[in-house]
Each structure stands twice: as structure tokens, then as C-alpha cells.
Write a protein that holds these residues in place. Structure first.
Motif, PDB file in Angstrom:
ATOM      1  N   LEU A 299       0.749  -1.332   0.285  1.00  0.00           N
ATOM      2  CA  LEU A 299       0.011   0.010  -0.173  1.00  0.00           C
ATOM      3  C   LEU A 299       0.719   1.259   0.047  1.00  0.00           C
ATOM      4  O   LEU A 299       0.377   2.239  -0.707  1.00  0.00           O
ATOM      5  CB  LEU A 299      -0.730   0.033   1.219  1.00  0.00           C
ATOM      6  N   MET A 300       1.853   1.327   0.863  1.00  0.00           N
ATOM      7  CA  MET A 300       2.890   2.381   0.826  1.00  0.00           C
ATOM      8  C   MET A 300       3.451   2.596  -0.373  1.00  0.00           C
ATOM      9  O   MET A 300       3.635   3.863  -0.842  1.00  0.00           O
ATOM     10  CB  MET A 300       3.730   2.221   2.106  1.00  0.00           C
ATOM     11  N   HIS A 301       3.995   1.653  -1.089  1.00  0.00           N
ATOM     12  CA  HIS A 301       4.829   1.993  -2.398  1.00  0.00           C
ATOM     13  C   HIS A 301       3.954   2.341  -3.534  1.00  0.00           C
ATOM     14  O   HIS A 301       4.197   2.897  -4.234  1.00  0.00           O
ATOM     15  CB  HIS A 301       5.581   0.613  -2.654  1.00  0.00           C
ATOM     16  N   ARG A 302       2.504   1.622  -3.452  1.00  0.00           N
ATOM     17  CA  ARG A 302       1.829   2.256  -4.543  1.00  0.00           C
ATOM     18  C   ARG A 302       1.172   3.522  -4.224  1.00  0.00           C
ATOM     19  O   ARG A 302       0.596   4.169  -5.210  1.00  0.00           O
ATOM     20  CB  ARG A 302       0.538   1.180  -4.348  1.00  0.00           C
ATOM     21  N   GLY A 303       1.133   4.120  -2.925  1.00  0.00           N
ATOM     22  CA  GLY A 303       0.452   5.256  -2.648  1.00  0.00           C
ATOM     23  C   GLY A 303       1.558   6.406  -2.647  1.00  0.00           C
ATOM     24  O   GLY A 303       1.036   7.670  -2.424  1.00  0.00           O
ATOM     25  N   HIS A 304       2.980   6.216  -2.453  1.00  0.00           N
ATOM     26  CA  HIS A 304       3.878   7.203  -2.480  1.00  0.00           C
ATOM     27  C   HIS A 304       4.603   7.624  -3.864  1.00  0.00           C
ATOM     28  O   HIS A 304       4.926   6.558  -4.468  1.00  0.00           O
ATOM     29  CB  HIS A 304       4.775   7.134  -1.382  1.00  0.00           C
ATOM     30  N   ASP A 305       4.714   8.819  -4.290  1.00  0.00           N
ATOM     31  CA  ASP A 305       5.649   9.041  -5.193  1.00  0.00           C
ATOM     32  C   ASP A 305       6.879   9.290  -4.849  1.00  0.00           C
ATOM     33  O   ASP A 305       7.705   9.110  -5.645  1.00  0.00           O
ATOM     34  CB  ASP A 305       5.009  10.358  -6.234  1.00  0.00           C
ATOM     35  N   ASN A 306       7.235   9.714  -3.578  1.00  0.00           N
ATOM     36  CA  ASN A 306       8.532   9.820  -3.101  1.00  0.00           C
ATOM     37  C   ASN A 306       9.091   8.253  -2.394  1.00  0.00           C
ATOM     38  O   ASN A 306       8.235   7.947  -1.275  1.00  0.00           O
ATOM     39  CB  ASN A 306       8.539  10.669  -2.026  1.00  0.00           C
ATOM     40  N   LYS A 307       9.722   7.536  -3.070  1.00  0.00           N
ATOM     41  CA  LYS A 307       9.798   6.182  -2.812  1.00  0.00           C
ATOM     42  C   LYS A 307      10.712   6.126  -1.360  1.00  0.00           C
ATOM     43  O   LYS A 307      10.554   5.139  -0.430  1.00  0.00           O
ATOM     44  CB  LYS A 307      10.454   5.380  -3.899  1.00  0.00           C
ATOM     45  N   ASP A 308      11.657   6.977  -1.166  1.00  0.00           N
ATOM     46  CA  ASP A 308      12.308   7.121   0.135  1.00  0.00           C
ATOM     47  C   ASP A 308      11.335   7.362   1.207  1.00  0.00           C
ATOM     48  O   ASP A 308      11.298   6.931   2.352  1.00  0.00           O
ATOM     49  CB  ASP A 308      13.211   8.170   0.073  1.00  0.00           C
ATOM     50  N   MET A 309      10.137   8.274   0.971  1.00  0.00           N
ATOM     51  CA  MET A 309       9.174   8.570   2.153  1.00  0.00           C
ATOM     52  C   MET A 309       8.484   7.220   2.246  1.00  0.00           C
ATOM     53  O   MET A 309       7.787   7.026   3.321  1.00  0.00           O
ATOM     54  CB  MET A 309       8.280   9.573   1.699  1.00  0.00           C
ATOM     55  N   ALA A 310       8.082   6.596   1.245  1.00  0.00           N
ATOM     56  CA  ALA A 310       7.486   5.117   1.412  1.00  0.00           C
ATOM     57  C   ALA A 310       8.060   4.329   2.326  1.00  0.00           C
ATOM     58  O   ALA A 310       7.293   3.767   3.138  1.00  0.00           O
ATOM     59  CB  ALA A 310       7.091   4.682   0.079  1.00  0.00           C
ATOM     60  N   SER A 311       9.329   4.154   2.231  1.00  0.00           N
ATOM     61  CA  SER A 311       9.893   3.274   3.139  1.00  0.00           C
ATOM     62  C   SER A 311      10.103   3.773   4.593  1.00  0.00           C
ATOM     63  O   SER A 311       9.734   3.058   5.628  1.00  0.00           O
ATOM     64  CB  SER A 311      11.380   3.158   2.760  1.00  0.00           C
ATOM     65  N   GLU A 312      10.204   5.262   4.753  1.00  0.00           N
ATOM     66  CA  GLU A 312      10.052   5.874   6.161  1.00  0.00           C
ATOM     67  C   GLU A 312       8.534   5.685   6.583  1.00  0.00           C
ATOM     68  O   GLU A 312       8.303   5.485   7.959  1.00  0.00           O
ATOM     69  CB  GLU A 312      10.246   7.274   5.990  1.00  0.00           C
ATOM     70  N   ALA A 313       7.474   5.838   5.714  1.00  0.00           N
ATOM     71  CA  ALA A 313       6.190   5.905   6.153  1.00  0.00           C
ATOM     72  C   ALA A 313       5.803   4.167   6.367  1.00  0.00           C
ATOM     73  O   ALA A 313       5.453   4.060   7.639  1.00  0.00           O
ATOM     74  CB  ALA A 313       5.184   6.290   4.928  1.00  0.00           C
ATOM     75  N   LEU A 314       6.450   3.344   5.863  1.00  0.00           N
ATOM     76  CA  LEU A 314       6.152   1.912   6.299  1.00  0.00           C
ATOM     77  C   LEU A 314       6.660   1.578   7.868  1.00  0.00           C
ATOM     78  O   LEU A 314       5.952   0.905   8.571  1.00  0.00           O
ATOM     79  CB  LEU A 314       6.870   1.001   5.239  1.00  0.00           C
ATOM     80  N   GLU A 315       7.728   2.200   8.083  1.00  0.00           N
ATOM     81  CA  GLU A 315       8.074   2.004   9.463  1.00  0.00           C
ATOM     82  C   GLU A 315       7.467   2.754  10.434  1.00  0.00           C
ATOM     83  O   GLU A 315       7.174   2.261  11.648  1.00  0.00           O
ATOM     84  CB  GLU A 315       9.569   2.298   9.535  1.00  0.00           C
ATOM     85  N   GLU A 316       7.188   3.895   9.962  1.00  0.00           N
ATOM     86  CA  GLU A 316       6.351   4.650  10.931  1.00  0.00           C
ATOM     87  C   GLU A 316       4.910   4.153  11.163  1.00  0.00           C
ATOM     88  O   GLU A 316       4.487   4.176  12.517  1.00  0.00           O
ATOM     89  CB  GLU A 316       5.996   6.021  10.436  1.00  0.00           C
ATOM     90  N   HIS A 317       4.147   3.478  10.321  1.00  0.00           N
ATOM     91  CA  HIS A 317       2.967   3.258  10.399  1.00  0.00           C
ATOM     92  C   HIS A 317       2.571   1.849  10.825  1.00  0.00           C
ATOM     93  O   HIS A 317       1.608   1.426  11.284  1.00  0.00           O
ATOM     94  CB  HIS A 317       2.180   3.474   9.195  1.00  0.00           C
ATOM     95  N   TRP A 318       3.749   0.987  10.407  1.00  0.00           N
ATOM     96  CA  TRP A 318       3.607  -0.513  10.923  1.00  0.00           C
ATOM     97  C   TRP A 318       3.599  -0.356  12.467  1.00  0.00           C
ATOM     98  O   TRP A 318       3.119  -1.484  12.974  1.00  0.00           O
ATOM     99  CB  TRP A 318       4.473  -1.218  10.131  1.00  0.00           C
ATOM    100  N   GLN A 319       4.396   0.252  12.918  1.00  0.00           N
ATOM    101  CA  GLN A 319       4.535   0.360  14.657  1.00  0.00           C
ATOM    102  C   GLN A 319       3.507  -0.100  15.441  1.00  0.00           C
ATOM    103  O   GLN A 319       3.411  -1.019  16.237  1.00  0.00           O
ATOM    104  CB  GLN A 319       5.763   1.266  15.110  1.00  0.00           C
ATOM    105  N   PRO A 320       2.414   0.992  15.223  1.00  0.00           N
ATOM    106  CA  PRO A 320       1.180   0.709  16.253  1.00  0.00           C
ATOM    107  C   PRO A 320       0.526  -0.766  15.810  1.00  0.00           C
ATOM    108  O   PRO A 320       0.231  -1.473  16.597  1.00  0.00           O
ATOM    109  CB  PRO A 320       0.367   1.992  15.769  1.00  0.00           C
ATOM    110  N   TYR A 321       0.684  -1.255  14.596  1.00  0.00           N
ATOM    111  CA  TYR A 321       0.196  -2.542  14.427  1.00  0.00           C
ATOM    112  C   TYR A 321       0.942  -3.512  15.037  1.00  0.00           C
ATOM    113  O   TYR A 321       0.561  -4.444  15.539  1.00  0.00           O
ATOM    114  CB  TYR A 321      -0.083  -2.818  12.774  1.00  0.00           C
ATOM    115  N   ALA A 322       2.148  -3.372  15.123  1.00  0.00           N
ATOM    116  CA  ALA A 322       2.871  -4.429  15.564  1.00  0.00           C
ATOM    117  C   ALA A 322       2.839  -4.498  17.162  1.00  0.00           C
ATOM    118  O   ALA A 322       2.869  -5.472  17.641  1.00  0.00           O
ATOM    119  CB  ALA A 322       4.639  -3.919  15.402  1.00  0.00           C
ATOM    120  N   ARG A 323       2.565  -3.167  17.710  1.00  0.00           N
ATOM    121  CA  ARG A 323       2.352  -3.301  19.255  1.00  0.00           C
ATOM    122  C   ARG A 323       0.984  -3.710  19.568  1.00  0.00           C
ATOM    123  O   ARG A 323       0.693  -4.193  20.641  1.00  0.00           O
ATOM    124  CB  ARG A 323       2.495  -1.737  19.558  1.00  0.00           C
TER     125      ARG A 323
END
Length: 277
Positions: A157-181
Motif C-alpha cells: 500500500l505504501m509503495h503504491r501510494g507514494h511518489d517519493n519512494k524514500d518516504m514510502a519506506s519511512e512511512a512503512l516503518e512509521e505506520h507499521w509500529q502501532p500495528y506491531a504493538r
């Protein structure tokens, strides 16, 4: 930015807050949290900026247990939270599902909404998108996937929805954390199961009657929420449409400067509209 909590009608509600002045309430969507606005908020000077966490999302996932997580009810939670904080009027800014929440709140409680900005927001019959429908159909199986598989769903979802791929990677780590917890893929599926397009269909005819300052900001190449819906919002709300050419879905992360500029322009319009003649 400071993390805040309050108990409202027996539910622990969370938000990020900074600044003073006219309240601007930022609303996230799925699969994100108030962290969606982490690069926008520092650019919003001269306002009281509050990024509300929807019940059952982010670190409020535990607070959502046994609660209705539909967009319709999220609008009610939002209004109750604003009432609790004594916020009589605010500019509402919504992305994705948060845009649906903002629309519903503005229609139901127009006195609370001083202005409305929508960016790549759900509305009308634009949602749930096909990939979310597929996740809903596979919910019983997906809920039992291990953490690595759940994170892979977000990665797509993140890589399909971001035009900035570095930001896609940052966003993945940011938004996965609450689910992981808080429950992994099962929590994501619970959010998805609460989605119902009738929540926005029920208020779509009321949008042209809002008569408030509004702005539409849209990633024009978004594969999830098509630009045609941004154009429709612009017509119904009599609002200018700022197209981000080549922009995809997660505009607050890929284009925080543009979002901040458009929010502050809307704030100026609201202040001008409220000024005595």
C-alpha cells in the motif's frame, strides 16, 4: 508536538498538539495515524494544530476494542472530543478516511467547522478501494498472518501510494509500529471490516449547502482516490482545486510543504470571513 490523551465518554482519545491560535484539526486515514502529519505540523505556524487519532487506529487500537469504528461513528467521536476540549470552531483537514470523517462532521455539526480542506479523501462512492475490498474478503485468514506478512500488506500500500519512494519506506516503518504493538494484521482487518460506503453517500447531497471556506488538494495520479473525485469535491464545495501533478495518495508525507501552504491559505480565508466589516 506533544502527545495528549483525554477520556471522553469513557473512551481514551489521543492526539498530537502544538501551537496556539485558530484550531486546525488534522484527520488521518487508513492505515495511518496522526504521524501522517509529522512533516506538515512543523510548517503550520500561528495556529493551534491538533492531529486527532481515530478510535481504533494507531496507539488507540486498544481503545477501539468493542467500539464502532465506522466513519460515521468516527465523526461522532471527533465532535465529542472537540466538545470536551472546548473547541467551538476549527478548520478541519482530512486525508483518506479522515476526509470522510471531516465531511460528516461538517454536515452534522456545521457550527464546529470553520473551514474544510480535503486531500485525496474518500467521498461519494469512491471507496472502499479494490485492494481494501480484497483484504476484507480474506479477513478471517489475514487476521491470523504473522507480523512479517502483515507488514508486507502495508509495504504494498505504501509503495503504491507514494511518489517519493524514500518516504514510502519511512512511512512503512512509521505506520507499521502501532500495528506491531497492538495486534498486527488482525487490527488492520478490524478497521477494514468497519468501512461502509453508505456513510459518505448519506451526506453527499448536503455538501453543496455547507457554504464554508474550503480547499481541495489532490495528488492527480492517485491510483486509490481518483482526481475525478477531487474535481467533484471542488464543484460541490465551490472550492479551488490544487492539483499535485504526478502526486499519488499520501500527499501529507510526499508533499508536506504544499499541504501546509494550502492549509494556511485556508486559515487566512477563515479569518478574513470572520473579521468584522
Amino acid at each position: 508536538m506533544h502527545s495528549q490523551t483525554a477520556t471522553v465518554h469513557g473512551i481514551t482519545m489521543r492526539w498530537l498538539e502544538q501551537g496556539e491560535g485558530l484550531p486546525v484539526v488534522l484527520l488521518h486515514g487508513i492505515p495511518t495515524s496522526p504521524a501522517l502529519w509529522r512533516h506538515v505540523m512543523p510548517k503550520l505556524e500561528g495556529v493551534r494544530c491538533l492531529a486527532f487519532e481515530m478510535v481504533g487506529y494507531g496507539d488507540s487500537i486498544p481503545a477501539g476494542a468493542g467500539q464502532d469504528l465506522s466513519i460515521s461513528h468516527q465523526a461522532e467521536y471527533l465532535a465529542q472530543w472537540m466538545d470536551h476540549l472546548g473547541i467551538e470552531r476549527a478548520v478541519l483537514v482530512g486525508h483518506d478516511l479522515g476526509g470522510g470523517v471531516a465531511q460528516i462532521a461538517a454536515v452534522r455539526r456545521p457550527e464546529l467547522c470553520a473551514g474544510l480542506l480535503l486531500t485525496n479523501a474518500i467521498g461519494y462512492d469512491s471507496w472502499p478501494i479494490p485492494s481494501v475490498k480484497a483484504l476484507n474478503a480474506g479477513g478471517p485468514l489475514i487476521s491470523h498472518l504473522p507480523g512479517a506478512a502483515g507488514k508486507q500488506i502495508l509495504r504494498v500500500l505504501m509503495h503504491r501510494g507514494h511518489d517519493n519512494k524514500d518516504m514510502a519506506s519511512e512511512a512503512l516503518e512509521e505506520h507499521w509500529q502501532p500495528y506491531a504493538r497492538h495486534g498486527g494484521a488482525a487490527s488492520l482487518i478490524r478497521q477494514i471490516e468497519a468501512l461502509d460506503v453508505h456513510d459518505t453517500l448519506a451526506i453527499q447531497d448536503a455538501l453543496p449547502g455547507l457554504a464554508i471556506p474550503a480547499r481541495i488538494v489532490w495528488g492527480a495520479a492517485d491510483p486509490f482516490q481518483k482526481i475525478e473525485y477531487g474535481e467533484r469535491f471542488a464543484r460541490d464545495l465551490s472550492a479551488p482545486l490544487h492539483r499535485i501533478e504526478g502526486g499519488l495518495h499520501f500527499t501529507p508525507e510526499d508533499h508536506p510543504g504544499i499541504l501546509a501552504e494550502q492549509i494556511l491559505r485556508l486559515v487566512d480565508e477563515v479569518r478574513h470571513a470572520a473579521a468584522p466589516l
